[in-house]
Design a protein around this motif. Structure first.
Motif, short mmCIF file in Angstrom:
data_model
loop_
_atom_site.label_atom_id
_atom_site.label_comp_id
_atom_site.label_asym_id
_atom_site.label_seq_id
_atom_site.Cartn_x
_atom_site.Cartn_y
_atom_site.Cartn_z
N ILE A 1 54.38 56.49 20.11
CA ILE A 1 53.47 56.33 21.19
C ILE A 1 53.94 56.59 22.66
O ILE A 1 55.15 56.53 22.95
CB ILE A 1 53.63 54.49 21.12
N GLU A 2 52.97 56.81 23.30
CA GLU A 2 53.22 57.32 24.66
C GLU A 2 52.31 56.44 25.74
O GLU A 2 51.30 56.16 25.30
CB GLU A 2 52.85 58.63 24.93
N CYS A 3 53.01 55.86 26.64
CA CYS A 3 52.33 55.13 27.55
C CYS A 3 52.63 55.46 28.97
O CYS A 3 53.60 55.95 29.46
CB CYS A 3 53.17 53.57 27.58
N MET B 1 55.46 58.25 32.24
CA MET B 1 55.31 58.30 30.79
C MET B 1 56.57 57.78 29.98
O MET B 1 57.71 58.46 30.14
CB MET B 1 54.77 59.88 30.61
N VAL B 2 56.42 57.03 29.16
CA VAL B 2 57.60 56.42 28.44
C VAL B 2 57.17 56.77 27.08
O VAL B 2 55.94 56.71 26.61
CB VAL B 2 57.85 55.05 28.60
N VAL B 3 58.23 56.91 26.08
CA VAL B 3 57.90 57.31 24.63
C VAL B 3 58.59 56.16 23.73
O VAL B 3 59.76 56.17 23.90
CB VAL B 3 58.25 58.66 24.21
N PHE B 4 58.04 55.60 22.67
CA PHE B 4 58.77 55.05 21.76
C PHE B 4 58.42 55.38 20.45
O PHE B 4 57.19 56.09 20.24
CB PHE B 4 57.89 53.54 21.78
N GLU B 5 59.36 55.94 19.75
CA GLU B 5 59.35 56.36 18.19
C GLU B 5 59.78 55.42 17.40
O GLU B 5 60.99 54.92 17.49
CB GLU B 5 60.11 57.71 18.14
N ASP B 6 59.06 55.06 16.46
CA ASP B 6 59.28 54.09 15.17
C ASP B 6 59.77 53.01 15.93
O ASP B 6 60.56 52.03 15.38
CB ASP B 6 60.66 54.43 14.60
N GLY B 7 58.98 52.42 17.06
CA GLY B 7 58.84 51.23 17.65
C GLY B 7 60.15 51.03 18.40
O GLY B 7 60.49 49.95 19.22
N LEU B 8 61.12 52.14 18.86
CA LEU B 8 62.19 52.23 19.77
C LEU B 8 61.93 53.14 20.83
O LEU B 8 61.35 54.24 20.70
CB LEU B 8 63.35 52.58 19.02
N ALA C 1 56.32 69.09 24.18
CA ALA C 1 55.87 69.85 22.99
C ALA C 1 55.41 69.16 21.79
O ALA C 1 54.73 69.93 20.80
CB ALA C 1 56.92 70.71 22.79
N TYR C 2 55.21 67.82 21.77
CA TYR C 2 54.97 67.15 20.54
C TYR C 2 53.95 66.02 20.96
O TYR C 2 53.95 65.28 21.82
CB TYR C 2 56.00 66.51 19.98
N PRO C 3 52.75 65.87 20.13
CA PRO C 3 51.71 65.17 20.52
C PRO C 3 52.11 63.63 19.94
O PRO C 3 52.96 63.55 19.03
CB PRO C 3 50.70 65.49 19.69
N PRO C 4 51.74 62.54 20.67
CA PRO C 4 51.61 61.16 20.09
C PRO C 4 50.53 60.80 19.15
O PRO C 4 49.64 61.62 18.94
CB PRO C 4 51.76 60.38 21.31
N LEU D 1 54.94 44.56 20.54
CA LEU D 1 55.13 45.89 20.84
C LEU D 1 54.64 46.50 22.07
O LEU D 1 55.18 47.29 22.98
CB LEU D 1 55.32 46.56 19.47
N LEU D 2 53.16 46.39 21.86
CA LEU D 2 52.58 47.10 23.10
C LEU D 2 52.97 46.49 24.41
O LEU D 2 52.86 47.34 25.45
CB LEU D 2 51.03 46.67 22.74
N GLN D 3 53.26 45.30 24.64
CA GLN D 3 53.62 44.80 25.86
C GLN D 3 54.97 45.10 26.44
O GLN D 3 55.33 45.52 27.18
CB GLN D 3 53.81 43.14 25.67
N ARG D 4 55.84 45.52 25.25
CA ARG D 4 57.26 46.00 25.54
C ARG D 4 56.93 47.43 26.07
O ARG D 4 57.62 47.89 27.12
CB ARG D 4 58.08 46.20 24.49
N VAL D 5 56.33 48.31 25.58
CA VAL D 5 55.98 49.79 25.77
C VAL D 5 55.26 49.60 27.09
O VAL D 5 55.71 50.27 28.17
CB VAL D 5 54.87 50.37 24.86
N ARG D 6 54.19 48.75 27.43
CA ARG D 6 53.50 48.85 28.87
C ARG D 6 54.51 48.40 29.97
O ARG D 6 54.44 48.87 31.01
CB ARG D 6 52.41 47.67 28.60
N ASP D 7 55.36 47.38 29.77
CA ASP D 7 56.36 46.67 30.64
C ASP D 7 57.53 47.99 30.89
O ASP D 7 57.53 48.02 32.39
CB ASP D 7 57.04 45.53 30.13
#
Length: 683
Positions: free
Chosen positions: A404-406, A421-428, A497-500, A559-565
């Motif tokens: 996920i990219e936010c 731009m922040v990146v979460f992979e497998d929820g981390l 290089a890698y798409p979300p 999880l979406l809130q954590r990514v957004r924050d």
């Protein structure tokens, strides 16, 4: 999912010799590195019936799209090359021992004129002596507090040390006898270094000498009826003995050894290490790893040896390493360790006596660590998996969004517009892949246009990476990009290089529409987009008139809130950094050939930029290092520049006078933001 037969090497292509091999995915990322005594036999194991493979080995070979290898002359070279590539590429399927924290060390900075005792974490520095690692920083501070009675070595920072030297007054520790106060010349640099050497000797286990010396001095003081001095020496001896009691003797004959124990099940393994120096346990640490394939205890030990000693040399590698099982074969690992140390290293399994008893203790620690890790991870994995599944269901995705990219936009009334731009992979969070942008396409405040520009720039780079065949060049789009340029054949992670699977934007329907339009213009239709609006925490999808409302108790919403924050935090930190730099700018910055040293000399001579503005050319020439031509250039630059706005106390609204003590590096007064702004931390 790839079919391993599609990239299986032809019979006879793989050499029957030692070497190191790499599996790559469809994006050319290195996902696994291994070594083998015989490349042909080892690689053949990966291309058998998938049903017979370990579940994670099966996942690796179906994720891979190619395999390549490098032949070496000896197994020792293979061991070294494998370690180097694992460190360089960070392959996702390799055995990687994960620390749950950065272990603290007791460090003595012998590379400074006045050595300092302090707590240090992270990479080791040249010229610094380290003791540990310790499980907790407070354990180090307790030990140091006891030893400073006898070895009053400096513990203060460089700023405190310089301030004490300037004022001629030592800090509190200097007054109470826990620092020899070299800052005010109570002892010379040579005498202070001798104290630091004695402190290090005591920490290495040479304790008997110092205790006997203090006991002799105490007896002499008592005979001379200097009872107060004898009492102080008695207390010093008690402090040393108390410090020694914290590390009881576990091995006789002042043994230096590391003991490594492994506890494992089918999927994971925990490693515990006890560092024994001078017969006493001086440090303890541990890791946990996923077992990517069927791997023996000896192979796990070999990976642990690489992790422990890959960056160490000399005495940091002990003479003796005790393990639960030996690598097969043991000679390459033993020879590699000897090369790191510079002399012979004994790598063996303890069979009897104190060493075997201590190994059993280390083994119990490893077993407890594995149980604790599995208890924590079971809950963590379950929660993250449920969150990703809930997001997939709510947004009608084909599968859980593993990447996920936010994106978020930040500015101050239209100035210093930036994006994150922040990146979460497998929820981390995957902070190494965070990126920052400056908005360059237009001036002013327009979050929708800014979002369109950022998404366009990010995915244009993705398409360029996907299509290019040669070397790519640095782009000014990212502020924190890595320095190195990576070629197509390099397996290290590349920028963009890698798409979300999912793009999240901080905002509502307009921002979501802008992001979707940017992707459509680039011809990208396989990446989902959503937005999270702050006011009601509603999830917006492109083209929908109504938002998706997730329950407040939803793990997916959390999880979406954590990514957004996290995206908001990263963006506002960058925006504040840029604003702070702008506030500290000065007309002197535009004078050609005027460096920081001469800027500081000018400001020190005149006291403030205001007084410098009013100075004549002849007065400016009086400053050392400033010639007439430079003085004329400075005068013109200051005359053309408008005076800076006055600094304002944001708490009271009071206009503050310009003071030498409040000037930034460029000469202008430093504007002090609100307390919450000053606490922003750069990632």
């Amino acid at each position: 999912m790839a079919d391993p037969s599609s990239y299986r090497p032809k019979p006879g292509e793989i050499p029957d010799s030692p070497g190191v091999y790499r599996f790559r995915d469809e994006h050319r990322r290195v996902i696994y590195v291994g070594k083998a005594k015989s490349l042909r036999q080892r690689l053949a194991n990966y291309f058998q019936d998938l049903a017979g493979l370990h579940p994670r080995t099966r996942s690796m070979v179906t994720t891979a799209a190619s395999v390549e290898w490098t032949v070496v002359s000896t197994e020792v070279e293979a061991l070294q090359l494998e370690y180097s590539w694992i460190k360089e590429y960070d392959p996702r399927f390799n055995v990687k021992y994960r620390d749950d924290k950065s272990y603290p060390y007791l460090a003595v900075t012998m590379n400074e004129e006045y050595p300092r005792v302090q707590v240090m974490r992270g990479h080791k520095k040249k010229g610094v002596r380290y003791f540990g690692p310790y499980a907790h920083a407070w354990a180090i501070r307790d030990t140091v507090d006891l030893l400073l009675r006898v070895f009053p070595v400096r513990t203060c920072s460089a700023g405190v040390f310089k301030n004490a030297a300037r004022t001629g007054r030592p800090c509190l520790l200097g007054y109470i006898g826990k620092c020899s106060a070299p800052c005010v010349d109570r002892v010379s640099a040579e005498e202070h270094r001798e104290l630091a050497d004695e402190f290090c000797d005591f920490m290495t286990g040479r304790t008997t000498t110092y205790i006997r010396r203090l006991e002799k001095q105490m007896a002499e003081a008592a005979e001379e009826m200097e009872y107060e001095r004898a009492a102080r020496l008695r207390d010093d001896i008690g402090a040393l003995k108390k410090a020694m009691e914290k590390n009881a003797v576990v091995l006789a004959d002042a043994t230096d050894a590391d003991l490594i124990a492994v506890a494992e099940d089918e999927l994971e393994a925990a490693v515990q290490i006890f560092h024994v120096r001078g017969g006493r346990v001086r440090g303890q640490r541990g890791w946990v790893t996923d077992k990517v394939e069927e791997i023996t205890t000896g192979a796990l030990v070999e990976h642990a040896l690489q992790q422990l000693y890959g960056e160490e040399t000399g005495d940091a590698v002990p003479k003796e390493v005790l393990v639960p099982a030996l690598p097969d074969p043991v000679e390459p690992a033993q020879e590699w360790l000897a090369g790191r140390r510079g002399s012979g290293v004994s790598l063996r399994v303890p069979q009897r006596g104190d060493k075997k008893a201590l190994m059993e203790t280390v083994q119990r620690n490893a077993q407890q660590a594995l149980v604790l890790h599995k208890t924590k991870r079971a809950s963590d994995l379950t929660t993250r998996s449920r969150a990703l599944e809930e997001i997939a269901d709510a947004l009608d995705l084909d599968s859980a969004p593993l990447r996920i990219e936010c994106y978020d936009i930040s500015h101050l009334q239209g100035d210093d517009v930036v994006a994150s731009m922040v990146v979460f992979e497998d929820g981390l969070a995957r902070k190494s892949e965070y990126r920052r942008f400056q908005i360059k396409g237009f001036a002013g405040q327009d979050d929708v246009r800014s979002m369109h520009e950022v998404i366009t720039r990010r995915f244009r780079r993705y398409l360029a990476e996907k299509e290019k065949t040669g070397e790519w060049t640095e782009d000014e789009d990212t502020e924190n990009a890595e320095n190195g340029r990576l070629t197509e054949d390099d397996g290290r992670p590349k920028k963009f290089a890698y798409p979300p699977q999912l793009v999240v934007v901080d905002g509502g329907a307009p921002q979501v529409a802008a992001a979707r339009r940017a992707l459509d213009e680039l011809g990208i239709d396989d990446i989902a987009v959503c937005g999270l609006a702050k006011r009601l925490e509603e999830v917006w999808l492109p083209g929908d008139d109504d938002p998706v409302v997730l329950p407040r108790t939803s793990e997916g919403l959390y999880l979406l809130q954590r990514v957004r924050d996290e995206a908001h935090r990263f963006a506002i930190t960058y925006q504040r950094t840029k604003r702070s730099k702008r506030f500290r700018s000065s007309p002197l910055d535009d004078v050609p050939g005027l460096g920081d040293t001469r800027k500081q000399a000018l400001l020190k001579h005149f006291g403030s930029l205001k007084k410098l503005r009013s100075a004549t050319i002849d007065q400016i020439c009086e400053v050392p290092g400033i010639g007439r031509k430079t003085a004329e250039t400075i005068a013109v630059a200051l005359a053309q520049a408008a005076p800076a706005a006055p600094a304002v106390n944001t708490a009271t609204g009071e206009i503050m006078e310009e003071e030498p003590g409040t000037m930034g590096s460029g000469g202008e007064p430093v504007r002090t933001g609100a307390p919450d702004e000053r606490r922003g931390q750069e990632t």
